[in-house]
Design a protein around this motif. Structure first.
Motif, PDB file in Angstrom:
ATOM      1  N   ASP A 278     -21.111  53.955  77.672  1.00  0.00           N
ATOM      2  CA  ASP A 278     -21.426  55.275  77.121  1.00  0.00           C
ATOM      3  C   ASP A 278     -22.493  55.994  77.944  1.00  0.00           C
ATOM      4  O   ASP A 278     -22.474  57.221  78.067  1.00  0.00           O
ATOM      5  CB  ASP A 278     -21.904  55.118  75.677  1.00  0.00           C
ATOM      6  CG  ASP A 278     -22.136  56.456  75.000  1.00  0.00           C
ATOM      7  OD1 ASP A 278     -21.208  57.280  74.983  1.00  0.00           O
ATOM      8  OD2 ASP A 278     -23.252  56.689  74.504  1.00  0.00           O
ATOM      9  N   ASP A 279     -23.437  55.247  78.506  1.00  0.00           N
ATOM     10  CA  ASP A 279     -24.517  55.862  79.285  1.00  0.00           C
ATOM     11  C   ASP A 279     -24.015  56.569  80.531  1.00  0.00           C
ATOM     12  O   ASP A 279     -24.749  57.343  81.146  1.00  0.00           O
ATOM     13  CB  ASP A 279     -25.535  54.792  79.703  1.00  0.00           C
ATOM     14  CG  ASP A 279     -26.382  54.319  78.539  1.00  0.00           C
ATOM     15  OD1 ASP A 279     -26.234  54.865  77.425  1.00  0.00           O
ATOM     16  OD2 ASP A 279     -27.194  53.386  78.736  1.00  0.00           O
ATOM     17  N   SER A 280     -22.794  56.320  80.926  1.00  0.00           N
ATOM     18  CA  SER A 280     -22.263  56.939  82.145  1.00  0.00           C
ATOM     19  C   SER A 280     -21.556  58.264  81.885  1.00  0.00           C
ATOM     20  O   SER A 280     -21.050  58.895  82.819  1.00  0.00           O
ATOM     21  CB  SER A 280     -21.276  55.981  82.828  1.00  0.00           C
ATOM     22  OG  SER A 280     -20.105  55.811  82.032  1.00  0.00           O
ATOM     23  N   LYS A 281     -21.531  58.714  80.645  1.00  0.00           N
ATOM     24  CA  LYS A 281     -20.818  59.948  80.304  1.00  0.00           C
ATOM     25  C   LYS A 281     -21.437  61.149  81.007  1.00  0.00           C
ATOM     26  O   LYS A 281     -22.619  61.433  80.856  1.00  0.00           O
ATOM     27  CB  LYS A 281     -20.858  60.169  78.791  1.00  0.00           C
ATOM     28  CG  LYS A 281     -20.148  61.437  78.345  1.00  0.00           C
ATOM     29  CD  LYS A 281     -20.257  61.580  76.838  1.00  0.00           C
ATOM     30  CE  LYS A 281     -19.590  62.864  76.368  1.00  0.00           C
ATOM     31  NZ  LYS A 281     -19.712  63.023  74.903  1.00  0.00           N
ATOM     32  N   PRO A 282     -20.656  61.886  81.794  1.00  0.00           N
ATOM     33  CA  PRO A 282     -21.187  63.061  82.495  1.00  0.00           C
ATOM     34  C   PRO A 282     -21.373  64.231  81.542  1.00  0.00           C
ATOM     35  O   PRO A 282     -20.905  64.209  80.404  1.00  0.00           O
ATOM     36  CB  PRO A 282     -20.117  63.351  83.546  1.00  0.00           C
ATOM     37  CG  PRO A 282     -18.868  62.850  82.921  1.00  0.00           C
ATOM     38  CD  PRO A 282     -19.263  61.621  82.140  1.00  0.00           C
ATOM     39  N   GLN A 283     -22.043  65.279  82.023  1.00  0.00           N
ATOM     40  CA  GLN A 283     -22.322  66.423  81.158  1.00  0.00           C
ATOM     41  C   GLN A 283     -21.129  67.342  80.988  1.00  0.00           C
ATOM     42  O   GLN A 283     -21.087  68.126  80.050  1.00  0.00           O
ATOM     43  CB  GLN A 283     -23.507  67.207  81.722  1.00  0.00           C
ATOM     44  CG  GLN A 283     -24.800  66.410  81.706  1.00  0.00           C
ATOM     45  CD  GLN A 283     -25.986  67.215  82.184  1.00  0.00           C
ATOM     46  OE1 GLN A 283     -25.826  68.281  82.784  1.00  0.00           O
ATOM     47  NE2 GLN A 283     -27.181  66.722  81.912  1.00  0.00           N
ATOM     48  N   ALA A 284     -20.200  67.286  81.883  1.00  0.00           N
ATOM     49  CA  ALA A 284     -19.035  68.174  81.796  1.00  0.00           C
ATOM     50  C   ALA A 284     -17.805  67.492  82.355  1.00  0.00           C
ATOM     51  O   ALA A 284     -17.903  66.534  83.112  1.00  0.00           O
ATOM     52  CB  ALA A 284     -19.307  69.477  82.544  1.00  0.00           C
TER      53      ALA A 284
END
Length: 237
Positions: free
Chosen positions: A156-162
């Motif tokens: 989950d920590d790797s989720k980009p902003q867009a």
């Protein structure tokens, strides 16, 4: 510990059920995808790679899945990476991307898996837009090592902003950590990995089976990242 950053959501259950349905019925599975952001040069993938065409190369985001469920991501630009055209992938707000950009699927893109020198015990997934129009790499790729019924955990920590959008010829990347904390589980050799692509609704858009680099082993406690726009972001976790 890395496992504290991986969480399981209802989406994970839905995605898993979809993945299993795909295997059993040949229908569509549920999964998630995300899109990478930013661009940078990093550890170059080793020569070993596998794709969905049977060679060592093949594949293709809104919210991030935990412990086996991927969420939103962005798509990478070509630049110095294989298949790139020198431009960076466009970063599109999630809402706009979800409304107007088709997903990168097994029909308009290919995915390959490669070994990397750094970090250790990691692999790199690369998806390339082989179509004639833009496509979005949604969420994270769903992985199944050696046809496992459970999908691999998503970080989950790797989720980009867009969500990242790929123009024809551009690439997106996802990092795979093969092992969890040392001493927890005994690594098991793996020969193949199934990569499931998903659309903006988290529905499976096909699965590619790739041959893994020699001597690949997993302990079931690793993770895969969301799709990223460059190699550096994909391998920083």
């Amino acid at each position: 510990m890395r496992t504290n950053r991986i969480r399981t959501t209802a989406l994970a259950v839905t995605a898993l059920a979809a993945a299993l349905s795909l295997t059993a019925c040949g229908g569509e599975d549920k999964a998630m995808g995300t899109k990478p952001a930013g661009s940078a040069e990093t550890a170059a993938p080793a020569a070993t790679s596998t794709d969905s065409t049977g060679n060592t190369d093949n594949t293709a985001q809104p919210d991030a899945p935990k412990a086996g469920t991927p969420e939103t991501q962005t798509v990478p630009a070509g630049g110095k990476h294989a298949g790139g055209n020198g431009k960076k992938p466009e970063t599109v707000p999630d809402t706009k991307a979800a409304a107007s950009i088709p997903a990168c699927t097994t029909t308009n893109s290919t995915v390959k898996v490669s070994s990397v020198s750094r970090p250790i015990n990691h692999l790199l997934l690369t998806v390339t837009n082989t179509g004639s129009t833009n496509c979005a790499a949604y969420y994270a790729p769903f992985l199944r090592f050696d046809g496992a019924q459970a999908v691999y955990p998503v970080l989950d920590d790797s989720k980009p902003q867009a969500v990242v959008t790929l123009a024809p010829g551009e690439e997106a990347y996802a990092g795979i950590a093969l092992l969890g904390e040392p001493g927890q589980n005994e690594p098991v050799p793996s020969d193949n990995v199934g990569v499931i692509m998903v659309d903006k609704n988290n529905q499976s858009k096909g699965e590619s089976t790739l041959k893994l680099p020699a001597d690949t082993a997993t302990d079931g406690l690793g993770f895969v990242t969301y799709w990223q726009s460059d190699v550096e972001n994909a391998l920083m976790f």
